[in-house]
Motif scaffolding. Structure first.
Motif, PDB file in Angstrom:
ATOM      1  N   PHE A 167      73.301  60.601  52.461  1.00  0.00           N
ATOM      2  CA  PHE A 167      73.471  60.875  51.028  1.00  0.00           C
ATOM      3  C   PHE A 167      73.601  62.382  50.786  1.00  0.00           C
ATOM      4  O   PHE A 167      74.516  62.829  50.078  1.00  0.00           O
ATOM      5  N   MET A 188      76.785  64.381  49.179  1.00  0.00           N
ATOM      6  CA  MET A 188      76.758  65.254  47.998  1.00  0.00           C
ATOM      7  C   MET A 188      77.354  66.622  48.343  1.00  0.00           C
ATOM      8  O   MET A 188      78.093  67.225  47.555  1.00  0.00           O
ATOM      9  N   SER A 205      80.573  68.442  46.711  1.00  0.00           N
ATOM     10  CA  SER A 205      80.545  69.817  46.187  1.00  0.00           C
ATOM     11  C   SER A 205      81.629  70.667  46.827  1.00  0.00           C
ATOM     12  O   SER A 205      82.234  71.516  46.175  1.00  0.00           O
ATOM     13  N   GLY A 232      70.939  70.782  45.899  1.00  0.00           N
ATOM     14  CA  GLY A 232      71.200  70.108  47.168  1.00  0.00           C
ATOM     15  C   GLY A 232      71.076  71.076  48.335  1.00  0.00           C
ATOM     16  O   GLY A 232      70.144  71.877  48.407  1.00  0.00           O
ATOM     17  N   PHE A 248      67.397  75.729  44.302  1.00  0.00           N
ATOM     18  CA  PHE A 248      66.166  75.004  43.985  1.00  0.00           C
ATOM     19  C   PHE A 248      66.406  73.511  44.148  1.00  0.00           C
ATOM     20  O   PHE A 248      67.322  72.951  43.539  1.00  0.00           O
ATOM     21  N   ASP A 249      65.584  72.870  44.989  1.00  0.00           N
ATOM     22  CA  ASP A 249      65.702  71.411  45.150  1.00  0.00           C
ATOM     23  C   ASP A 249      64.413  70.934  45.823  1.00  0.00           C
ATOM     24  O   ASP A 249      63.495  71.725  46.082  1.00  0.00           O
ATOM     25  N   GLY A 278      60.757  72.571  45.097  1.00  0.00           N
ATOM     26  CA  GLY A 278      59.899  72.140  43.989  1.00  0.00           C
ATOM     27  C   GLY A 278      60.523  70.967  43.269  1.00  0.00           C
ATOM     28  O   GLY A 278      61.534  70.416  43.717  1.00  0.00           O
ATOM     29  N   PHE A 306      61.999  69.599  39.511  1.00  0.00           N
ATOM     30  CA  PHE A 306      62.430  70.033  38.176  1.00  0.00           C
ATOM     31  C   PHE A 306      61.682  69.298  37.060  1.00  0.00           C
ATOM     32  O   PHE A 306      61.956  69.502  35.887  1.00  0.00           O
ATOM     33  N   PHE A 307      60.737  68.448  37.427  1.00  0.00           N
ATOM     34  CA  PHE A 307      59.862  67.896  36.393  1.00  0.00           C
ATOM     35  C   PHE A 307      58.630  68.776  36.197  1.00  0.00           C
ATOM     36  O   PHE A 307      57.890  68.592  35.235  1.00  0.00           O
ATOM     37  N   ALA A 361      75.667  67.554  38.634  1.00  0.00           N
ATOM     38  CA  ALA A 361      75.410  66.155  39.001  1.00  0.00           C
ATOM     39  C   ALA A 361      73.909  65.864  39.039  1.00  0.00           C
ATOM     40  O   ALA A 361      73.410  65.213  39.951  1.00  0.00           O
ATOM     41  N   ILE A 362      73.195  66.379  38.050  1.00  0.00           N
ATOM     42  CA  ILE A 362      71.751  66.122  37.948  1.00  0.00           C
ATOM     43  C   ILE A 362      71.465  65.203  36.756  1.00  0.00           C
ATOM     44  O   ILE A 362      70.892  64.129  36.926  1.00  0.00           O
ATOM     45  N   HIS A 390      73.132  63.200  35.099  1.00  0.00           N
ATOM     46  CA  HIS A 390      73.670  61.822  35.127  1.00  0.00           C
ATOM     47  C   HIS A 390      72.795  60.889  35.980  1.00  0.00           C
ATOM     48  O   HIS A 390      72.979  59.687  35.938  1.00  0.00           O
ATOM     49  N   TRP A 436      69.635  60.597  35.499  1.00  0.00           N
ATOM     50  CA  TRP A 436      68.402  60.307  34.772  1.00  0.00           C
ATOM     51  C   TRP A 436      68.713  59.772  33.384  1.00  0.00           C
ATOM     52  O   TRP A 436      69.660  60.210  32.734  1.00  0.00           O
TER      53      TRP A 436
HETATM   54  C1  LIG Z   1      73.438  63.917  42.899  1.00  0.00           C
HETATM   55  S1  LIG Z   1      72.579  65.125  43.813  1.00  0.00           S
HETATM   56  C2  LIG Z   1      73.446  66.608  43.319  1.00  0.00           C
HETATM   57  C3  LIG Z   1      73.236  67.732  44.277  1.00  0.00           C
HETATM   58  C4  LIG Z   1      74.068  68.984  43.975  1.00  0.00           C
HETATM   59  N1  LIG Z   1      73.766  69.565  42.699  1.00  0.00           N
HETATM   60  C5  LIG Z   1      75.538  68.656  44.093  1.00  0.00           C
HETATM   61  O1  LIG Z   1      76.220  68.589  43.086  1.00  0.00           O
HETATM   62  O2  LIG Z   1      75.979  68.429  45.224  1.00  0.00           O
HETATM   63  C6  LIG Z   1      71.045  65.268  42.920  1.00  0.00           C
HETATM   64  C7  LIG Z   1      70.090  66.282  43.492  1.00  0.00           C
HETATM   65  O3  LIG Z   1      68.894  66.270  42.704  1.00  0.00           O
HETATM   66  C8  LIG Z   1      67.823  66.527  43.592  1.00  0.00           C
HETATM   67  N2  LIG Z   1      66.562  66.082  42.996  1.00  0.00           N
HETATM   68  C9  LIG Z   1      66.166  64.812  42.723  1.00  0.00           C
HETATM   69  N3  LIG Z   1      64.929  64.807  42.179  1.00  0.00           N
HETATM   70  C10 LIG Z   1      64.548  66.113  42.112  1.00  0.00           C
HETATM   71  C11 LIG Z   1      63.380  66.756  41.625  1.00  0.00           C
HETATM   72  N4  LIG Z   1      62.369  66.055  41.087  1.00  0.00           N
HETATM   73  N5  LIG Z   1      63.320  68.104  41.676  1.00  0.00           N
HETATM   74  C12 LIG Z   1      64.359  68.828  42.203  1.00  0.00           C
HETATM   75  N6  LIG Z   1      65.500  68.269  42.673  1.00  0.00           N
HETATM   76  C13 LIG Z   1      65.583  66.923  42.633  1.00  0.00           C
HETATM   77  C14 LIG Z   1      68.194  65.736  44.829  1.00  0.00           C
HETATM   78  O4  LIG Z   1      67.454  66.141  45.951  1.00  0.00           O
HETATM   79  C15 LIG Z   1      69.684  66.011  44.923  1.00  0.00           C
HETATM   80  O5  LIG Z   1      69.951  67.133  45.726  1.00  0.00           O
END
Ligand SMILES: C[S@@+](CC[C@H](N)C(=O)[O-])C[C@H]1O[C@@H](n2cnc3c(N)ncnc32)[C@H](O)[C@@H]1O
Length: 350
Positions: free
Chosen positions: A157, A161, A165, A190, A210-211, A237, A239-240, A254-255, A257, A259
């Motif tokens: 996965f 991603m 990108s 990511g 940051f991820d 960390g 993001f919540f 792509a974040i 979408h 949630w």
């Molecule tokens: C759909 S991917 C998009 C990744 C990147 N932005 C891209 O466009 O390729 C969603 C990303 O959100 C991250 N993610 C999910 N939950 C997270 C959290 N609670 N805190 C930080 N990152 C988180 C995932 O690890 C993943 O890398």
């Protein structure tokens, strides 16, 4: 791309609505065939030139007669070209199935057939009946937990991603000049491909990736290889909880979408708390278009429903969501990819 024939359509009915519907109904066969070709890496085996199926089967560890049938079917939809004596070569589509192509979709094709994703789509009906995530129904846990529990699928996965990108970064950079900022955080960035591209395009800019810890664990060497080690920080960390504070720009690609409303608002509020009033938020997402068109974004929306009970949003839906997260939408900038940049600022008094 060559038309995808239905499995039993005769020449006379190829253009009929019935044949066209059959083509759509059978599209899952093409998806799975592409998944298998990507998993075997057969496109990569053709990078140096045409090869016959016997040598492809030997190198990829496949059953030769079955591999031939896979290759000729994919050649019939334009992914490979079948020459004489069962010799295959790459077409422009097939080139995108190689791992190193700039617009590579190999890892995405590998990912769509992983058990968590493929079986979850088999339960789309559950989503439509209940509004719940098919992935949770199928796997017993939400998609993020499932991937955390299945590191092999998570690695595929993450690389999918990154592949997306790589394919999209150029379009994003053509649409927006990040050189106007001094510092940027890629929130949920990511493995850092987009941030690397942004920093390479804007030589004075400093960045933070940051991820989640397990995702960014291996990101630093790629920044170093691009000579960016002294302009980037890698921060793990959620993001919540909190994101790095007081940077000029916050990118989220792509974040949102992934949630639903409540959690997406929480993520926005976390960013808002970290940002000065003058900072800029750049949400990079699909913005769903008008009725009767825009299939790519509308099927991506179904994918968000299947995986997370989440969604792709329209422009007005972004405006409302951003307002609830403490932001005012400034503009939506389309790119030549399916993505748009939704640019926002902290709302007055938020
Ligand atoms: C759909 S991917 C998009 C990744 C990147 N932005 C891209 O466009 O390729 C969603 C990303 O959100 C991250 N993610 C999910 N939950 C997270 C959290 N609670 N805190 C930080 N990152 C988180 C995932 O690890 C993943 O890398």
């Amino acid at each position: 791309m060559a038309a995808t024939p239905s499995t039993n359509a005769g020449a006379t009915e190829e253009m009929s609505p019935s044949a066209e519907l059959m083509r759509l109904v059978n599209a899952y066969q093409v998806s799975q065939a592409l998944h298998v070709a990507a998993t075997l890496g057969v496109a990569d085996l053709l990078v140096d030139g045409p090869r016959d199926v016997a040598s492809l089967a030997e190198t990829s560890g496949s059953h030769m007669p079955s591999l031939y049938r896979l290759m000729r079917a994919l050649a019939a939809v334009g992914v490979f070209h079948e020459g004489t004596d069962r010799v295959f070569s790459l077409t422009p589509l097939g080139a995108c199935l190689t791992g190193d192509a700039p617009g590579s979709r190999r890892n995405y094709a590998r990912w769509i057939g992983t058990p968590g994703q493929w079986r979850s789509w088999g339960n789309l009906l559950h989503c439509i009946r209940t509004g719940e995530s098919a992935a949770k129904f199928t796997c017993g846990v939400d998609a993020w937990t499932y991937r955390a529990q299945n590191p092999e699928e998570r690695a595929i996965f993450d690389s999918a991603m990154t592949g997306n990108s790589r394919a999209e970064a150029e379009a994003v950079l053509a649409a927006f000049d990040f050189g106007r900022f001094g510092s940027v955080v890629d929130v949920g960035g990511g493995q850092g491909h987009l941030l690397r591209a942004i920093l390479l395009a804007a030589p004075a800019l400093r960045g933070v990736l940051f991820d989640q810890a397990q995702v960014v664990a291996t990101a630093a060497p790629a920044f170093a290889a691009d000579g960016l080690a002294d302009r980037v920080e890698v921060v793990a960390g959620s993001f919540f909880d909190a994101v790095p504070a007081q940077r000029d720009a916050y990118v989220m690609k792509a974040i949102l979408h992934d949630w639903d409303g409540r959690e997406a608002i929480e993520i926005l509020r976390t960013c808002r708390r970290a940002m000065a009033a003058s900072a800029t938020l750049i949400v990079i997402e699909r913005v769903v278009g008008p009725p009767n068109e825009d299939a790519e974004r509308k099927f991506s929306d179904l994918n968000m429903m299947v995986q997370y009970a989440a969604l792709e949003r329209t422009g007005p839906e972004f405006r409302d969501l951003l307002a609830q997260g403490g932001f005012a939408l400034r503009e939506i900038i389309p790119t030549r990819s399916p993505l748009s940049l939704v640019v926002a600022h902290p709302a007055a008094g938020a």
